[in-house]
Scaffold this motif. Structure first.
Motif, PDB file in Angstrom:
ATOM      1  N   MET A  47       0.846  -1.192   0.000  1.00  0.00           N
ATOM      2  CA  MET A  47       0.000   0.000   0.000  1.00  0.00           C
ATOM      3  C   MET A  47       0.878   1.237   0.000  1.00  0.00           C
ATOM      4  SD  MET A  47      -3.035   1.188   2.632  1.00  0.00           S
ATOM      5  CE  MET A  47      -4.447   0.519   1.758  1.00  0.00           C
ATOM      6  N   SER A  48       0.445   2.250  -0.745  1.00  0.00           N
ATOM      7  CA  SER A  48       1.123   3.544  -0.770  1.00  0.00           C
ATOM      8  C   SER A  48       0.182   4.601  -0.224  1.00  0.00           C
ATOM      9  CB  SER A  48       1.508   3.918  -2.204  1.00  0.00           C
ATOM     10  OG  SER A  48       2.421   2.995  -2.735  1.00  0.00           O
ATOM     11  N   PHE A  49       0.761   5.588   0.459  1.00  0.00           N
ATOM     12  CA  PHE A  49      -0.039   6.678   1.005  1.00  0.00           C
ATOM     13  C   PHE A  49       0.849   7.875   1.301  1.00  0.00           C
ATOM     14  CE2 PHE A  49       0.757   3.401   4.189  1.00  0.00           C
ATOM     15  CZ  PHE A  49       1.525   4.084   5.126  1.00  0.00           C
ATOM     16  N   LYS A  50       0.221   9.030   1.454  1.00  0.00           N
ATOM     17  CA  LYS A  50       0.925  10.271   1.741  1.00  0.00           C
ATOM     18  C   LYS A  50       1.320  10.318   3.218  1.00  0.00           C
ATOM     19  CE  LYS A  50       0.501  15.241   1.049  1.00  0.00           C
ATOM     20  NZ  LYS A  50       1.821  15.312   0.436  1.00  0.00           N
ATOM     21  N   VAL A  51       2.493  10.891   3.490  1.00  0.00           N
ATOM     22  CA  VAL A  51       2.929  11.093   4.872  1.00  0.00           C
ATOM     23  C   VAL A  51       3.391  12.538   5.027  1.00  0.00           C
ATOM     24  CG1 VAL A  51       3.602   8.686   5.252  1.00  0.00           C
ATOM     25  CG2 VAL A  51       5.306  10.311   4.431  1.00  0.00           C
ATOM     26  N   GLU A  52       3.516  12.962   6.266  1.00  0.00           N
ATOM     27  CA  GLU A  52       4.025  14.296   6.535  1.00  0.00           C
ATOM     28  C   GLU A  52       5.488  14.368   6.109  1.00  0.00           C
ATOM     29  OE1 GLU A  52       1.543  15.616  10.417  1.00  0.00           O
ATOM     30  OE2 GLU A  52       2.784  13.826  10.611  1.00  0.00           O
ATOM     31  N   ASP A  53       5.908  15.548   5.672  1.00  0.00           N
ATOM     32  CA  ASP A  53       7.273  15.731   5.207  1.00  0.00           C
ATOM     33  C   ASP A  53       8.295  15.223   6.216  1.00  0.00           C
ATOM     34  OD1 ASP A  53       6.025  16.958   3.083  1.00  0.00           O
ATOM     35  OD2 ASP A  53       6.872  18.948   3.456  1.00  0.00           O
ATOM     36  N   GLU A  54       8.041  15.511   7.514  1.00  0.00           N
ATOM     37  CA  GLU A  54       8.990  15.135   8.568  1.00  0.00           C
ATOM     38  C   GLU A  54       9.105  13.626   8.736  1.00  0.00           C
ATOM     39  OE1 GLU A  54       5.831  17.009  10.078  1.00  0.00           O
ATOM     40  OE2 GLU A  54       6.725  18.253   8.527  1.00  0.00           O
ATOM     41  N   ARG A  55       8.091  12.888   8.372  1.00  0.00           N
ATOM     42  CA  ARG A  55       8.081  11.431   8.562  1.00  0.00           C
ATOM     43  C   ARG A  55       8.629  10.673   7.355  1.00  0.00           C
ATOM     44  NH1 ARG A  55       4.501   8.838  12.126  1.00  0.00           N
ATOM     45  NH2 ARG A  55       6.173   7.314  12.017  1.00  0.00           N
ATOM     46  N   PHE A  56       8.713  11.328   6.212  1.00  0.00           N
ATOM     47  CA  PHE A  56       9.079  10.653   4.973  1.00  0.00           C
ATOM     48  C   PHE A  56      10.423   9.924   5.072  1.00  0.00           C
ATOM     49  CE2 PHE A  56      10.957  10.584   0.699  1.00  0.00           C
ATOM     50  CZ  PHE A  56       9.979   9.878   0.022  1.00  0.00           C
ATOM     51  N   LEU A  57      11.465  10.626   5.458  1.00  0.00           N
ATOM     52  CA  LEU A  57      12.789   9.999   5.536  1.00  0.00           C
ATOM     53  C   LEU A  57      12.848   8.937   6.623  1.00  0.00           C
ATOM     54  CD1 LEU A  57      15.202  12.995   4.905  1.00  0.00           C
ATOM     55  CD2 LEU A  57      14.623  11.124   3.355  1.00  0.00           C
ATOM     56  N   GLU A  58      12.224   9.215   7.755  1.00  0.00           N
ATOM     57  CA  GLU A  58      12.196   8.238   8.844  1.00  0.00           C
ATOM     58  C   GLU A  58      11.561   6.926   8.378  1.00  0.00           C
ATOM     59  OE1 GLU A  58       9.252   7.047  12.349  1.00  0.00           O
ATOM     60  OE2 GLU A  58       9.362   9.192  11.914  1.00  0.00           O
ATOM     61  N   LEU A  59      10.424   7.023   7.716  1.00  0.00           N
ATOM     62  CA  LEU A  59       9.718   5.812   7.282  1.00  0.00           C
ATOM     63  C   LEU A  59      10.459   5.083   6.167  1.00  0.00           C
ATOM     64  CD1 LEU A  59       6.083   7.181   7.472  1.00  0.00           C
ATOM     65  CD2 LEU A  59       7.052   5.352   8.889  1.00  0.00           C
ATOM     66  N   THR A  60      11.015   5.824   5.213  1.00  0.00           N
ATOM     67  CA  THR A  60      11.700   5.165   4.101  1.00  0.00           C
ATOM     68  C   THR A  60      13.055   4.585   4.499  1.00  0.00           C
ATOM     69  OG1 THR A  60      12.517   7.303   3.285  1.00  0.00           O
ATOM     70  CG2 THR A  60      10.495   6.425   2.280  1.00  0.00           C
ATOM     71  N   ASP A  86       3.212  -2.255  12.274  1.00  0.00           N
ATOM     72  CA  ASP A  86       2.150  -3.001  12.950  1.00  0.00           C
ATOM     73  C   ASP A  86       0.812  -2.349  12.576  1.00  0.00           C
ATOM     74  OD1 ASP A  86       1.405  -0.925  14.825  1.00  0.00           O
ATOM     75  OD2 ASP A  86       3.049  -1.527  16.122  1.00  0.00           O
ATOM     76  N   ASP A  87      -0.273  -3.044  12.844  1.00  0.00           N
ATOM     77  CA  ASP A  87      -1.588  -2.574  12.420  1.00  0.00           C
ATOM     78  C   ASP A  87      -1.962  -1.220  13.011  1.00  0.00           C
ATOM     79  OD1 ASP A  87      -1.926  -4.786  10.811  1.00  0.00           O
ATOM     80  OD2 ASP A  87      -3.255  -5.839  12.197  1.00  0.00           O
ATOM     81  N   GLY A  88      -1.590  -0.978  14.263  1.00  0.00           N
ATOM     82  CA  GLY A  88      -1.917   0.292  14.903  1.00  0.00           C
ATOM     83  C   GLY A  88      -1.211   1.464  14.254  1.00  0.00           C
ATOM     84  N   GLU A  89       0.078   1.319  14.016  1.00  0.00           N
ATOM     85  CA  GLU A  89       0.831   2.398  13.383  1.00  0.00           C
ATOM     86  C   GLU A  89       0.353   2.599  11.947  1.00  0.00           C
ATOM     87  OE1 GLU A  89       5.398   3.995  12.834  1.00  0.00           O
ATOM     88  OE2 GLU A  89       5.093   1.846  13.080  1.00  0.00           O
ATOM     89  N   ALA A  90       0.073   1.511  11.254  1.00  0.00           N
ATOM     90  CA  ALA A  90      -0.419   1.601   9.878  1.00  0.00           C
ATOM     91  C   ALA A  90      -1.741   2.352   9.828  1.00  0.00           C
ATOM     92  CB  ALA A  90      -0.567   0.207   9.274  1.00  0.00           C
ATOM     93  N   ALA A  91      -2.642   2.027  10.745  1.00  0.00           N
ATOM     94  CA  ALA A  91      -3.941   2.704  10.784  1.00  0.00           C
ATOM     95  C   ALA A  91      -3.768   4.198  11.027  1.00  0.00           C
ATOM     96  CB  ALA A  91      -4.826   2.082  11.858  1.00  0.00           C
ATOM     97  N   ALA A  92      -2.869   4.563  11.930  1.00  0.00           N
ATOM     98  CA  ALA A  92      -2.619   5.975  12.221  1.00  0.00           C
ATOM     99  C   ALA A  92      -2.045   6.694  10.997  1.00  0.00           C
ATOM    100  CB  ALA A  92      -1.672   6.107  13.412  1.00  0.00           C
ATOM    101  N   LEU A  93      -1.141   6.028  10.275  1.00  0.00           N
ATOM    102  CA  LEU A  93      -0.541   6.649   9.093  1.00  0.00           C
ATOM    103  C   LEU A  93      -1.550   6.801   7.961  1.00  0.00           C
ATOM    104  CD1 LEU A  93       2.932   4.878   9.138  1.00  0.00           C
ATOM    105  CD2 LEU A  93       2.513   7.329   9.435  1.00  0.00           C
TER     106      LEU A  93
END
Length: 117
Positions: A47-60, A86-93
């Motif tokens: 799955m692909s989705f938009k994230v906040e600019d600040e989270r982009f590098l952390e997540l990738t 995990d499912d909780g973090e995924a749901a929040a994102l």
């Protein structure tokens, strides 16, 4: 991250529409703007989705998450492996992706679609 649960969550958001684009991708939108994309096959395998600019590098930087092809410049990530989140973090994102896109809609359209809260 259970991709089928994430798809089900997307369907619960006010004003969410789902359609098939590019032949095989299930696209979740609010208004006319995409907030999540996944394969149309069941079970989904990413799955692909938009994230906040600040989270982009952390997540990738995490294994199993890459910049989303064609959409990375807009700060979209692609979760390729179910064990990357995990499912909780995924749901929040996924919820945050919806909120980021919803916030860019006109006030009139936001009122028509309903509040995110």
């Amino acid at each position: 991250m259970d991709f089928e649960k994430a798809k089900a969550l997307c369907r619960t958001f006010p004003g969410c529409t789902e359609d098939i684009k590019w032949g095989a991708d299930a696209v979740f939108s609010v208004g006319t703007r995409m907030f999540a994309v996944t394969g149309s096959a069941v079970p989904a395998t990413g799955m692909s989705f938009k994230v906040e600019d600040e989270r982009f590098l952390e997540l990738t930087d995490r294994p199993g998450i890459i910049p989303a092809p064609y959409l990375a410049r807009a700060k979209w990530v692609c979760v390729e492996r179910a064990d990357a989140l995990d499912d909780g973090e995924a749901a929040a994102l996924v919820r945050r992706s919806y909120e980021l896109v919803f916030a860019k809609l006109t006030r009139k359209l936001q009122r028509e679609l309903g509040d995110t809260e």
